[in-house]
Scaffold this motif. Structure first.
Motif, PDB file in Angstrom:
ATOM      1  N   GLY A 146     -41.156 -25.819   1.210  1.00 49.54           N
ATOM      2  CA  GLY A 146     -41.219 -27.231   0.848  1.00 49.54           C
ATOM      3  C   GLY A 146     -42.425 -27.983   1.376  1.00 49.54           C
ATOM      4  O   GLY A 146     -42.309 -29.181   1.651  1.00 49.54           O
ATOM      5  N   LEU A 166     -41.657 -21.364  -1.180  1.00 48.38           N
ATOM      6  CA  LEU A 166     -40.480 -21.921  -1.832  1.00 48.38           C
ATOM      7  C   LEU A 166     -40.581 -23.440  -1.905  1.00 48.38           C
ATOM      8  O   LEU A 166     -40.640 -24.111  -0.873  1.00 48.38           O
ATOM      9  CB  LEU A 166     -39.215 -21.531  -1.069  1.00 48.38           C
ATOM     10  CG  LEU A 166     -38.967 -20.030  -0.891  1.00 48.38           C
ATOM     11  CD1 LEU A 166     -37.742 -19.806  -0.013  1.00 48.38           C
ATOM     12  CD2 LEU A 166     -38.769 -19.358  -2.229  1.00 48.38           C
ATOM     13  N   GLY A 167     -40.618 -23.962  -3.128  1.00 54.18           N
ATOM     14  CA  GLY A 167     -40.626 -25.413  -3.306  1.00 54.18           C
ATOM     15  C   GLY A 167     -41.873 -26.077  -2.773  1.00 54.18           C
ATOM     16  O   GLY A 167     -41.820 -27.265  -2.424  1.00 54.18           O
ATOM     17  N   CYS A 168     -42.993 -25.366  -2.736  1.00 55.99           N
ATOM     18  CA  CYS A 168     -44.244 -25.933  -2.225  1.00 55.99           C
ATOM     19  C   CYS A 168     -45.075 -26.518  -3.364  1.00 55.99           C
ATOM     20  O   CYS A 168     -44.963 -26.123  -4.521  1.00 55.99           O
ATOM     21  CB  CYS A 168     -45.058 -24.859  -1.501  1.00 55.99           C
ATOM     22  SG  CYS A 168     -44.266 -24.224  -0.004  1.00 55.99           S
ATOM     23  N   GLU A 169     -45.947 -27.457  -3.009  1.00 56.64           N
ATOM     24  CA  GLU A 169     -46.849 -28.075  -3.977  1.00 56.64           C
ATOM     25  C   GLU A 169     -48.253 -27.525  -3.759  1.00 56.64           C
ATOM     26  O   GLU A 169     -48.746 -27.486  -2.628  1.00 56.64           O
ATOM     27  CB  GLU A 169     -46.841 -29.589  -3.806  1.00 56.64           C
ATOM     28  CG  GLU A 169     -47.666 -30.326  -4.847  1.00 56.64           C
ATOM     29  CD  GLU A 169     -47.580 -31.830  -4.693  1.00 56.64           C
ATOM     30  OE1 GLU A 169     -48.353 -32.527  -5.378  1.00 56.64           O
ATOM     31  OE2 GLU A 169     -46.750 -32.288  -3.876  1.00 56.64           O
ATOM     32  N   HIS A 177     -41.257 -22.637  -7.546  1.00 57.19           N
ATOM     33  CA  HIS A 177     -41.407 -24.087  -7.497  1.00 57.19           C
ATOM     34  C   HIS A 177     -40.051 -24.773  -7.453  1.00 57.19           C
ATOM     35  O   HIS A 177     -39.009 -24.166  -7.714  1.00 57.19           O
ATOM     36  CB  HIS A 177     -42.203 -24.572  -8.707  1.00 57.19           C
ATOM     37  CG  HIS A 177     -43.663 -24.247  -8.636  1.00 57.19           C
ATOM     38  ND1 HIS A 177     -44.502 -24.794  -7.708  1.00 57.19           N
ATOM     39  CD2 HIS A 177     -44.433 -23.398  -9.389  1.00 57.19           C
ATOM     40  CE1 HIS A 177     -45.725 -24.331  -7.884  1.00 57.19           C
ATOM     41  NE2 HIS A 177     -45.708 -23.476  -8.896  1.00 57.19           N
ATOM     42  N   ASP A 178     -40.083 -26.068  -7.154  1.00 55.35           N
ATOM     43  CA  ASP A 178     -38.863 -26.867  -7.225  1.00 55.35           C
ATOM     44  C   ASP A 178     -38.282 -26.806  -8.630  1.00 55.35           C
ATOM     45  O   ASP A 178     -39.023 -26.750  -9.633  1.00 55.35           O
ATOM     46  CB  ASP A 178     -39.160 -28.335  -6.882  1.00 55.35           C
ATOM     47  CG  ASP A 178     -39.228 -28.557  -5.382  1.00 55.35           C
ATOM     48  OD1 ASP A 178     -38.609 -27.780  -4.642  1.00 55.35           O
ATOM     49  OD2 ASP A 178     -39.905 -29.517  -4.967  1.00 55.35           O
ATOM     50  N   ASP A 190     -31.117 -29.051  -2.188  1.00 57.35           N
ATOM     51  CA  ASP A 190     -32.360 -28.328  -1.907  1.00 57.35           C
ATOM     52  C   ASP A 190     -32.046 -26.833  -1.924  1.00 57.35           C
ATOM     53  O   ASP A 190     -31.368 -26.335  -1.021  1.00 57.35           O
ATOM     54  CB  ASP A 190     -32.904 -28.741  -0.539  1.00 57.35           C
ATOM     55  CG  ASP A 190     -34.154 -27.956  -0.143  1.00 57.35           C
ATOM     56  OD1 ASP A 190     -34.659 -27.173  -0.975  1.00 57.35           O
ATOM     57  OD2 ASP A 190     -34.613 -28.120   1.001  1.00 57.35           O
ATOM     58  N   TYR A 239     -33.806 -24.424  -1.219  1.00 62.12           N
ATOM     59  CA  TYR A 239     -34.560 -23.686  -0.206  1.00 62.12           C
ATOM     60  C   TYR A 239     -34.260 -24.171   1.209  1.00 62.12           C
ATOM     61  O   TYR A 239     -35.021 -23.893   2.129  1.00 62.12           O
ATOM     62  CB  TYR A 239     -36.062 -23.817  -0.473  1.00 62.12           C
ATOM     63  CG  TYR A 239     -36.478 -23.504  -1.887  1.00 62.12           C
ATOM     64  CD1 TYR A 239     -36.177 -22.275  -2.455  1.00 62.12           C
ATOM     65  CD2 TYR A 239     -37.153 -24.438  -2.657  1.00 62.12           C
ATOM     66  CE1 TYR A 239     -36.553 -21.984  -3.760  1.00 62.12           C
ATOM     67  CE2 TYR A 239     -37.541 -24.156  -3.964  1.00 62.12           C
ATOM     68  CZ  TYR A 239     -37.234 -22.923  -4.506  1.00 62.12           C
ATOM     69  OH  TYR A 239     -37.610 -22.634  -5.796  1.00 62.12           O
ATOM     70  N   ALA A 298     -30.904 -21.895  -9.203  1.00 63.88           N
ATOM     71  CA  ALA A 298     -30.912 -22.846  -8.079  1.00 63.88           C
ATOM     72  C   ALA A 298     -29.682 -22.662  -7.201  1.00 63.88           C
ATOM     73  O   ALA A 298     -29.773 -22.702  -5.966  1.00 63.88           O
ATOM     74  CB  ALA A 298     -30.980 -24.275  -8.618  1.00 63.88           C
TER      75      ALA A 298
END
Length: 365
Positions: A35, A56-59, A77-78, A85, A87, A126
């Motif tokens: 994240g 995981l879930g990073c930009e 991705h998210d 959440d 992750y 998810a």
């Protein structure tokens, strides 16, 4: 709950990531980056070996996520439109789930409604990712703790003698062990309550009795629980709840200090039994409790003698006449290593004394 080999490192802050990169890390194998905003970190990451790394879930900046994939990293991705959440790196606290004044607006209620809405393959993914990460957080949480389970019916109301008995059981066990329950109302809440409150249990029981059930108002029921939590404050003892959104009509109790909530019930049931290495006490219950009795019996039936955990059924009449599981359990255990580890008692005091004695002798040996 799966035990993995090798090094797994969770990176949950940019400061931690930058520190490790600056210290000279050349390979991110086994790293799970959770994240984070990595839009300014792409060049630094791509200078390292990214094989067997997980983001995981990073930009990322434009194109950097594809570059990381080409370098051997896994990028997930998210997933938009989900209330949880997937992750998350830790267990829930009760106030994470009850995060709004009205229960209908809370994370717990929104997650249940979302889980029942049908959904697509991304939403199924998810849920699976969420449960996987909660499972890993649970494995870390129970490490080093001796955990005893308390199972029993969800319909037991506050203010009843049965509820008070379950609370006294949790209180006695919680002095020596970490109490784990299915995390719901009824006997589960009572056991978490008893484990949590170091003294003043009668006062806490009286506070809760003013709102006997989560029906018709979950919010009022939870607020009475939080009143006890706030009164005890930091003096409370830890305990564990493992509920499921599969039974989302049964809200999680707020007396467990750590909550491992799952979407899927089958792995949740297996994990609940697995973490209870100090044994399980079964209070009177119906279908769900009977299922747990024989699921645990199956584990003990096939277990090595060194891995058998105590099973204690409380309530002779209930387990021999109302729901006569005890004769079958006795027959199943006969001649097996589990035979001396299954017990039928009449009181919660006997149950607590028996479990604590077994654990004390095990630790001394």
């Amino acid at each position: 709950m799966k035990h993995s080999r090798g090094r797994v490192l969770d990176i949950t802050t940019l400061a931690d990531l930058d520190r490790r990169l600056a210290a000279g890390a050349r390979s991110l194998a086994g790293w799970r980056v959770l994240g984070l905003d990595l839009t300014a970190r792409g060049p630094a990451l791509l200078e390292r070996s990214l094989a067997q790394s997980l983001f995981l879930g990073c930009e990322f900046a434009d194109g950097d996520d594809e570059a990381v994939r080409r370098a051997g990293g896994v990028v997930l991705h998210d997933i938009p439109g989900i209330p949880v959440d997937p992750y998350r790196a830790s267990l829930y606290a009760p106030r994470d789930l009850y995060d709004a004044p009205r229960y209908a607006d809370s994370l717990d209620a929104r997650a249940y409604a979302w889980s029942r809405s049908g959904g697509n393959h991304e939403e199924a993914l998810a849920q699976a990712l969420h449960d996987h990460h909660v499972d890993e957080a649970l494995e870390a949480w129970v490490s080093g703790r001796a955990v005893v389970g308390v199972m029993g019916g969800h319909a037991l109301e506050r203010g009843t003698e049965g509820y008070a008995d379950a609370a006294r059981l949790g209180h006695s066990l919680g002095r020596r062990l970490t109490v784990a329950t299915g995390g719901g109302p009824g006997a589960m809440e009572a056991a978490n309550l008893g484990a949590f409150v170091p003294d003043g249990l009668d006062e806490a029981l009286a506070t809760l009795a003013a709102v006997p059930s989560f029906r018709p108002d979950v919010g009022a029921w939870a607020r009475a629980g939080f009143e006890v939590v706030d009164r005890v404050g930091g003096a409370g003892r830890e305990s564990l709840g493992i509920p499921t959104w599969h039974y989302g009509h049964e809200p999680p109790n707020v007396l467990a200090t750590a909550v491992a909530k799952f979407f899927r019930n089958a792995p949740r049931e297996a994990v609940l039994l697995e973490v209870c290495d100090a044994g399980i006490v079964f209070l009177p219950g119906a279908g769900g409790t009977v299922q747990e009795v024989f699921q645990d019996a199956c584990e003990n039936y096939y277990a090595d003698a060194s891995a058998v955990a105590p099973m204690v059924l409380v309530g002779r009449r209930h387990w021999t006449e109302d729901l006569p599981a005890w004769p079958l359990l006795q027959a199943l255990a006969r001649g097996r290593p589990m035979e001396p580890h299954v017990h039928l008692v009449d009181s919660v005091e006997e149950a607590a004394e028996l479990v604590v004695d077994v654990v004390s002798r095990r630790d001394a040996g």
